[in-house]
Design an enzyme around this catalytic site. Sequence first.
Site, PDB file in Angstrom:
ATOM      1  N   TYR A 199       0.584  -0.983  -0.155  1.00 25.50           N
ATOM      2  CA  TYR A 199       0.184  -0.359   0.229  1.00 25.50           C
ATOM      3  C   TYR A 199       0.768   1.373  -0.165  1.00 25.50           C
ATOM      4  CZ  TYR A 199      -3.668   3.220   1.735  1.00 25.50           C
ATOM      5  OH  TYR A 199      -5.027   4.226   1.455  1.00 25.50           O
ATOM      6  N   LYS A 223      -1.372  -1.966  -3.985  1.00 20.02           N
ATOM      7  CA  LYS A 223      -3.027  -0.650  -3.929  1.00 20.02           C
ATOM      8  C   LYS A 223      -1.850   1.011  -4.110  1.00 20.02           C
ATOM      9  CE  LYS A 223      -6.038   1.986  -1.582  1.00 20.02           C
ATOM     10  NZ  LYS A 223      -6.742   2.327  -0.324  1.00 20.02           N
TER      11      LYS A 223
END
Length: 303
Positions: free
Chosen positions: A138, A167
């Site tokens: 992330y 992400k």
Amino acid sequence: MSKSKQYDGVITALITPFTETGAIDWPAYERLIDRQLEAGVTGLLTVGTTGEASTLTDEEYEQVVKKTVERAKGKAVILAGSGTNVTTKTVERTRRIEDWGVDCALIVTPYYNKPSQTGLINHYEAIADAVSIDIMLYSVPGRTGIEIAPQTAAALCHSNKNIVAIKEAGGRAERVSDLRARCGEDFVIHCGDDGLALAFYALGASGLTSVLANYDPEICVACYNAWVAGDYQTALRLHDTLRPFAEALFIENSPAPVKCVLGMQNSVLEYVRGPLAPVSPDARKKLMEIFTAYTQNRKLVLS
């Protein structure tokens, strides 16, 4: 279907609804999960940034994860945020969510510490070695102050079979090309910004981790499905409809704006936990104007 393909599509970054007393509103949370499943989302991400995970007690964190698994396991892919800014704590937390039945750990870059790229590699490799579930990196520099370099992502995914995705929430679509070139076709790239989803898809990203889907999972799923089906005009119309609203959901710190909109729908109460604050009157007025236009335009494109 390859293992990584299970993450293709829309993953909803779930809010955590609260009652007037500050407790978790479990009936509202269950309704939220059921709505997502009915809309056909690929996955559910719990206890992430949008879920206000940093404000939850350890007991609440466990309860939210277990409730999500209980309600949706086998119906959608279950992800949980387990990142902290301490490697040993992140390892411990990721082991726990694995035991609780989560499919994939979303692990944010360590915040505040701002480690080097070598530090990031050491951090993520220690976690990957400690668990067998999948890991989604992330990268959200606006919140953590550090970005995962494409070469770092490549080093991690090539040396750790369970690091399968990222992400990407840095607001730059060109990062998709850099990540694909270095990480390969099987590495999953998820857009972390609803307003950039179509641009990410066009560059080769395979999914969206969405805040907007808390309110309107149908339009997010429809846009993704239209793109995959090659119906680019429909995908563009849907994108043009949702983009202003998606941007308005960050008019102030998320998830206060999306909770505000959900409150108008009587889905949840608007409460957020400190240090976050409810949407201010001026921001609320602007949000309502954009929301009203969105609901009108949505009827036209989804009719």
